[in-house]
Motif scaffolding. Structure first.
Motif, short mmCIF file in Angstrom:
data_model
loop_
_atom_site.label_atom_id
_atom_site.label_comp_id
_atom_site.label_asym_id
_atom_site.label_seq_id
_atom_site.Cartn_x
_atom_site.Cartn_y
_atom_site.Cartn_z
N ARG A 329 -68.73 97.37 10.15
CA ARG A 329 -69.89 97.10 11.00
C ARG A 329 -69.73 97.74 12.38
O ARG A 329 -70.64 98.41 12.88
CB ARG A 329 -70.07 95.58 11.15
CG ARG A 329 -71.31 95.18 11.96
CD ARG A 329 -71.48 93.68 11.96
NE ARG A 329 -70.49 93.02 12.81
CZ ARG A 329 -70.64 92.84 14.13
NH1 ARG A 329 -71.73 93.31 14.74
NH2 ARG A 329 -69.72 92.21 14.84
N ALA A 366 -74.99 101.56 6.74
CA ALA A 366 -76.09 100.59 6.88
C ALA A 366 -76.31 100.23 8.34
O ALA A 366 -77.45 100.13 8.81
CB ALA A 366 -75.78 99.34 6.06
N GLU A 367 -75.23 100.05 9.09
CA GLU A 367 -75.34 99.71 10.50
C GLU A 367 -75.90 100.89 11.30
O GLU A 367 -76.71 100.72 12.20
CB GLU A 367 -73.97 99.32 11.05
CG GLU A 367 -74.00 98.62 12.40
CD GLU A 367 -74.57 97.22 12.33
OE1 GLU A 367 -74.77 96.62 13.41
OE2 GLU A 367 -74.82 96.70 11.21
N THR A 369 -77.91 103.17 10.16
CA THR A 369 -79.35 103.24 9.84
C THR A 369 -80.13 102.19 10.61
O THR A 369 -81.23 102.46 11.12
CB THR A 369 -79.56 103.05 8.33
OG1 THR A 369 -78.84 104.08 7.63
CG2 THR A 369 -81.03 103.12 7.98
N ARG A 370 -79.55 101.02 10.76
CA ARG A 370 -80.25 99.93 11.45
C ARG A 370 -80.40 100.21 12.94
O ARG A 370 -81.44 99.91 13.53
CB ARG A 370 -79.47 98.61 11.26
CG ARG A 370 -80.16 97.39 11.85
CD ARG A 370 -79.35 96.13 11.59
NE ARG A 370 -78.15 96.05 12.40
CZ ARG A 370 -78.13 95.60 13.66
NH1 ARG A 370 -79.25 95.20 14.25
NH2 ARG A 370 -76.98 95.54 14.32
N LEU A 371 -79.39 100.82 13.53
CA LEU A 371 -79.38 100.98 14.98
C LEU A 371 -79.80 102.36 15.47
O LEU A 371 -80.12 102.53 16.65
CB LEU A 371 -77.97 100.70 15.52
CG LEU A 371 -77.45 99.28 15.34
CD1 LEU A 371 -75.99 99.19 15.76
CD2 LEU A 371 -78.29 98.29 16.15
N THR A 374 -84.59 106.93 14.21
CA THR A 374 -85.01 107.20 12.83
C THR A 374 -84.81 108.65 12.42
O THR A 374 -84.20 108.94 11.39
CB THR A 374 -86.49 106.81 12.64
OG1 THR A 374 -86.64 105.44 12.97
CG2 THR A 374 -86.91 107.06 11.21
#
Length: 424
Positions: A329, A366-367, A369-371, A374
């Motif tokens: 993470r 995943a982290e 992509t989230r933060l 884009t």
């Protein structure tokens, strides 16, 4: 009479510079395109045949190219001898000193690996003098081996995890080693090789160069490399060039603060990124009794520490699973900042990040992509290096090779009988 070492002593400075440039042009061309005739080299480089013949003679005399022959492919008329990169007597030595090991990697000019080893050493628990003694010992052993192979070592480059004064070979600060103002180049030159050029470079920068030239993302013009050691360093390739910064200190990503309430870092500050994702952080979470800095009289290579973590992970240890998820993470969180700053296509992770990639990278991606922004995140992915813990020492040897390719006159002209044999 033996020729002068560089062969350019009686040539005016401007002409000498042009000749060095042309020698480099021919040598690089043969390295990149393989065996070719003199005529083919002249056509490809734009040099006239008389100039190429003269340059080839000098490069042969320096033991850097040889003639194989004859070359027939596509030729009209009498086939010519094929020129090819030699360099089997010219070597480059790369060394790395890190928290718990010293690595040595040597190659000849043609890319043949001559030495590739890593020895466990507790640099964190030793003062700089003792560490340099051990580094010098490893260097002497490597030079002795290369000498038995008949290799002339063109240079030594040392990788160190810290801020480096490259002009003087002094380590300004390497927090995890406890080094401050350590004259590495001077010490090695004095103790090991007074006649061999010694340079000192940040480990992450060297690893990034190795990845760019021969790693999993070779040729990617915009990439970030993360070391994955006890400390976390970054090497940044932007537009196909290493990003150094005004003082050569760019890439100290491990000391970017990510948690003001976090752990104290070896640099003296609190909450640096490497306190969340460095190997020391993972070991502290998983095996606190064997954490870095805990004296137990045992020198553990990072591979040994990782083997224990992998074993426990395979057994389903929930403590290990939680630790890997946490590191993954934070790896993604910090990398999101790097993506915003440098817009890389690839983030190459080395060291232990690569070893545990299947457990760390899905969470990190995943982290990210989230933060992330884009558009930039959509085109940036994590990739695990396949160079292991040897990326920096490999990159260090590569720097020496590049220096020879840039200035072939750095290699002395051989005595006539030797140059004749090498060209046979």
């Amino acid at each position: 009479m033996r020729p002068v070492p560089n062969g350019l002593a009686d040539i005016p400075a401007d002409q000498a510079t042009v000749r060095r440039s042309n020698l480099s042009l021919v040598l690089r061309h043969l390295r990149e395109h393989g065996p070719q005739s003199r005529s083919a080299v002249a056509a490809a480089t734009g040099l006239n045949k008389t100039t190429v013949t003269s340059l080839v003679g000098e490069l042969r005399a320096r033991g850097l190219i040889r003639e194989n022959g004859p070359q027939h492919a596509g030729a009209v008329g009498r086939p010519g001898l094929a020129l090819t990169l030699d360099g089997t007597r010219v070597g480059a030595l790369g060394l790395e000193i890190n928290v718990d090991y010293i690595a040595a990697f040597a190659t000849d000019l043609g890319g043949r690996v001559l030495i590739d080893r890593r020895v466990g050493f507790d640099a964190m628990g030793c003062d700089p003098e003792r560490s340099l003694d051990e580094l010098a010992r490893v260097a002497r052993e490597a030079l002795a081996e290369l000498g038995l192979l008949g290799i002339h070592v063109a240079g030594i480059t040392v990788a160190v995890p810290g801020l480096i004064d490259g002009a003087n070979g002094v380590v300004h600060v390497a927090p995890n080693l406890g080094w401050y103002g350590v004259p590495v180049a001077e010490r090695l030159s004095w103790d090991v090789a007074p006649t061999i050029p010694v340079t000192v470079v940040n480990d992450a920068n060297l690893a990034a160069l190795a990845e760019f030239t021969s790693g999993v993302a070779a040729g990617t013009t915009d990439l970030v490399y993360l070391t994955g050691e006890v400390g976390v360093g970054g090497g940044i390739i932007a537009g196909g060039r290493l990003l150094g910064g005004a003082d050569g200190f760019a890439g100290e990503v491990g000391h970017v603060m990510v948690d003001s309430a976090g752990e104290r870092c070896g640099c003296g500050r609190t909450g640096c990124w490497e306190t969340k994702v460095g190997l020391a952080a993972l070991v502290r979470m998983v095996t606190p009794d064997h954490a870095y800095g805990v004296p137990d009289g045992i020198v553990r290579d990072p591979e040994e520490r990782l083997a224990e973590i992998e074993r426990r992970q395979a057994e389903g240890d929930p403590q290990v699973a939680a630790a890997l998820a946490e590191v993954g993470r934070w790896l993604g969180l910090g990398s999101a900042t790097l993506v915003r700053l440098f817009n890389p296509r690839v983030i190459v992770v080395g060291g232990y990040f690569a070893r545990l990639a299947e457990h760390l990278l899905p969470r990190a991606q995943a982290e990210l992509t989230r933060l992330g922004v884009t558009g930039t995140v959509a085109h940036c992915t994590f990739v695990a290096s396949d160079l292991g813990f040897g990326a920096a020492s490999r990159g260090a040897a590569g720097v020496v090779v590049d220096r020879v390719l840039a200035d072939p006159t750095a290699i002395e002209i051989l005595p006539p009988q030797m140059s004749t044999i090498s060209g046979a």
